[in-house]
Design a protein around this motif. Structure first.
Motif, PDB file in Angstrom:
ATOM      1  N   GLN A  21       0.850  -1.195   0.000  1.00 64.99           N
ATOM      2  CA  GLN A  21       0.000   0.000   0.000  1.00 64.99           C
ATOM      3  C   GLN A  21       0.880   1.236   0.000  1.00 64.99           C
ATOM      4  OE1 GLN A  21      -2.277   0.600   3.471  1.00 64.99           O
ATOM      5  NE2 GLN A  21      -3.714   1.959   2.474  1.00 64.99           N
ATOM      6  N   GLY A  22       0.460   2.243  -0.729  1.00 64.78           N
ATOM      7  CA  GLY A  22       1.249   3.462  -0.822  1.00 64.78           C
ATOM      8  C   GLY A  22       2.149   3.450  -2.045  1.00 64.78           C
ATOM      9  N   TYR A  59      -3.183   8.020  -1.001  1.00 70.37           N
ATOM     10  CA  TYR A  59      -2.277   8.332  -2.105  1.00 70.37           C
ATOM     11  C   TYR A  59      -2.283   9.841  -2.358  1.00 70.37           C
ATOM     12  CZ  TYR A  59      -1.621   3.480  -3.395  1.00 70.37           C
ATOM     13  OH  TYR A  59      -1.273   2.169  -3.404  1.00 70.37           O
ATOM     14  N   LEU A  69       6.129   7.224  -6.151  1.00 77.75           N
ATOM     15  CA  LEU A  69       5.269   6.115  -5.748  1.00 77.75           C
ATOM     16  C   LEU A  69       5.542   4.844  -6.538  1.00 77.75           C
ATOM     17  CD1 LEU A  69       2.011   8.184  -5.427  1.00 77.75           C
ATOM     18  CD2 LEU A  69       3.523   7.402  -3.615  1.00 77.75           C
TER      19      LEU A  69
END
Length: 123
Positions: free
Chosen positions: A21-22, A87, A103
Motif C-alpha cells: 500500500q502506498g 495516495y 510512488l
DNA sequence: GTTGTGACTTTTT
DNA sequence: GAAAAAGCCACAA
C-alpha cells in the motif's frame, strides 16, 4: 494447450498482489516483468477479466494517471480508491496523476539500477 | 454452438 | 506529433 504461456497472466496477478500500500505500478511495468512490455494493453484487459479481487487501484498507466476503464465511474472511482488509501496525486485539467517518480514500486529482486529512471526504458 | 468485435496501455516507425 | 500493432477474455447475434 495455451497459445503462449498462461504464466504471463498469473505473473501479473502475483505482482499486483505483492504491491504494498502506498506504492503503484504501471501496466507496462507489470507487462515487462511478466515478459511482455509490448503487451501492456493486454495487461489491463487481463486485469479486468482475470482477477477483480486484486488491488488494481494501485495499477496506473505510465503517466501516473488513472485507469480509463475503471469500473463504477472510471477515473472518478479509481481516484477515490487511491485517495481512500492516502495516495497523493496531482489534479490536472479534471484528471488526476500520481507521482510515479516517488510512488513507483518494483518487486524485490527485480529492481533496476535506478529506482525511478527519469526517461530511460523499463528494460 | 460458433463467430466477430470491443477494450484500462505501451512501444515503434 | 500521429498511427498502427500486440498474448486475452467476455458478451452479443
Amino acid at each position: 494447450m495455451p497459445r503462449v504461456d498462461d504464466q504471463f497472466k498469473e505473473r501479473v496477478f502475483a505482482l499486483v498482489r505483492q504491491i504494498p500500500q502506498g506504492r503503484v505500478m504501471t501496466y507496462g511495468q507489470l507487462a515487462a516483468l511478466a515478459g511482455a512490455a509490448w503487451a501492456a494493453w493486454e495487461t489491463g484487459q487481463i486485469a479486468h477479466f482475470g482477477d477483480p479481487d486484486l488491488p488494481w487501484q494501485r495499477v496506473v498507466n505510465k503517466q501516473g494517471g488513472l485507469a480509463a476503464g475503471y469500473p463504477d465511474g472510471g477515473r472518478a472511482a479509481h481516484k477515490a480508491a487511491l485517495a481512500a488509501e492516502g495516495y497523493s496525486f496531482t489534479e490536472k485539467d479534471g484528471e488526476f496523476y500520481l507521482d510515479v517518480a516517488t510512488l513507483l514500486w518494483w518487486p524485490p529482486g527485480s529492481e533496476p539500477d535506478n529506482a525511478a529512471p527519469p526517461q530511460s526504458q523499463l528494460l
